[in-house]
Write a protein that holds these residues in place. Structure first.
Motif, short mmCIF file in Angstrom:
data_model
loop_
_atom_site.label_atom_id
_atom_site.label_comp_id
_atom_site.label_asym_id
_atom_site.label_seq_id
_atom_site.Cartn_x
_atom_site.Cartn_y
_atom_site.Cartn_z
N ARG A 26 0.83 -1.21 0.00
CA ARG A 26 0.00 0.00 0.00
C ARG A 26 0.87 1.26 0.00
O ARG A 26 0.63 2.20 -0.76
N GLU A 27 1.90 1.26 0.85
CA GLU A 27 2.77 2.43 0.93
C GLU A 27 3.62 2.59 -0.32
O GLU A 27 4.01 3.70 -0.68
N LEU A 100 9.86 6.16 1.68
CA LEU A 100 9.28 4.82 1.48
C LEU A 100 9.76 3.86 2.57
O LEU A 100 9.03 2.95 2.98
N ALA A 103 7.54 2.90 5.37
CA ALA A 103 6.39 2.01 5.17
C ALA A 103 6.26 1.01 6.32
O ALA A 103 5.16 0.71 6.79
N CYS A 106 4.24 1.88 9.44
CA CYS A 106 2.78 2.11 9.43
C CYS A 106 2.04 0.93 8.81
O CYS A 106 1.27 1.09 7.86
#
Lengths: 240, 240
Positions: A26-27, A100, A103, A106
């Motif tokens: 998703r990230e 990035l 990521a 989270c």
């Protein structure tokens, strides 16, 4: 098993508490839209990035490299993963790679994680025993509402799992004998190393950690002290 | 002051977040009923025990002694405090001394602490930066409901305040520059050391930490970045 002795549950996190694969994907999506040449799938980057995970810790485990936190290894591994997928990281602004890299801070918990931990916290000390560094675990917990009593793990122990010191120093910090602590993990190899150190062991099945075609860690490969399908079932068993 | 840069509030705990004096006295009361020869006041033991606190860390700060956690120092200091009050600890079962040593794990917060921390947690990372060890801070937080995001401090930094490493390694663990972190403390000397390291500083007045006749730390002795009378006022100022 004298379960009454156990005072603390310590948790593997990536895969056991949170879904790293879909979270990283998703990230990575907006990043790959910009730099992925229209052909790299976010899940493919997540998988390639994670494949570098254990090998990258090996230099620290073997003593060839002093302890560095996982954020540093993740950042190096990102460049390796991108190269493997045919993207040259040298052509990407470092600040975008740094962003990035967060990521991993989270990731979403599995749907049962927060409720299960909240129940388990009423009877046990609960803490991550992850290879993730303190700030990573802290950001993740704050975002997701993971109710840890403390953040322990590789950075506090200055040793990466499955090195024995990772488990033993964590018990020592808690003032506990190894058998007063139980590792909860979705990975048989992590539990095997913990058991070698004298910890109690709880296996939680996470059969889609690696996606729909997962091959490993689908079953308990030893007679772990507890086996559960999710954190709700784990809480049912440990609070019974 | 560019307060917007601050991402984490780190807290002195003994005296700033919790009332050690009345808590230790409460825990000591049954012990002294048994071993105090009918003449030692619980508050007198609390004060005598705490007087040994800073001197006992000096051997670690100066490098004469490797880092040992505060539980170990507290246990040694208890014997010194008892002797000072005319009680021979050699005549007391060690298990009873060990049990009393846990008094520091179960101190009550000041009435405004939990509510203030809960508000501050919505905007900042909050963590203890105490000389207390991880298990001590963990037990205290679990009992009192202190909503820390992580437990940092001397044991993680392997250095006792006011040694610069205690502050600087804590910032490093959080991945922050010193001025992205603010120390909250009721003690001017702690804040002075933190400021020397580049941290922001918040003084919270705890005018009865040492009892009704307290002489020190009644006022801010430097122009600390924030001064407040309690954690409610601190939250009002930092969340405004």
């Amino acid at each position: 098993m004298v379960w009454d002795k156990v005072q603390a549950l310590v948790f593997d996190v990536f895969g056991t508490v949170v879904d790293w694969r879909n979270g990283v994907a998703r990230e990575a999506e907006p990043f790959l839209a910009k730099y992925g040449q229209g052909r790299i799938q976010p899940l493919a980057l997540a998988d390639a990035w994670r494949r570098q995970y254990s090998p990258s810790m090996e230099a620290v485990r073997s003593g060839q490299r002093p302890f560095v936190r996982l954020d540093v290894l993740h950042r190096e591994n990102l460049e390796k993963a991108l190269r493997e997928l045919g993207v040259n990281p040298d052509e990407i602004p470092p600040a975008e790679l740094d962003a990035l890299n967060l990521a991993w801070h989270c990731l979403d918990p599995w749907p049962d994680s927060v409720a299960g931990l909240t129940r388990l916290k009423t009877r046990y000390i609960i803490a991550p025993l992850s290879n993730g560094n303190i700030r990573l675990m802290l950001d993740m917990a704050k975002r997701a509402g993971l109710p840890w009593d403390a953040i322990l793990g590789a950075e506090v122990a200055q040793a990466y799992k499955p090195t024995p010191q990772a488990y033993l120093r964590t018990a020592d910090v808690l003032g506990l004998a190894p058998d007063q602590m139980c590792l909860v993990a979705a990975h048989n190899n992590d539990l095997a190393a913990a058991r070698q150190c004298g910890l109690k062991t709880a296996f939680v099945r996470r059969s889609t950690e690696h996606g729909p075609d997962q091959k490993k860690d689908l079953v308990a490969e030893q007679d772990w002290d507890v086996v559960a399908d999710d954190f709700g079932q784990l809480a049912d068993r440990l609070l019974a």
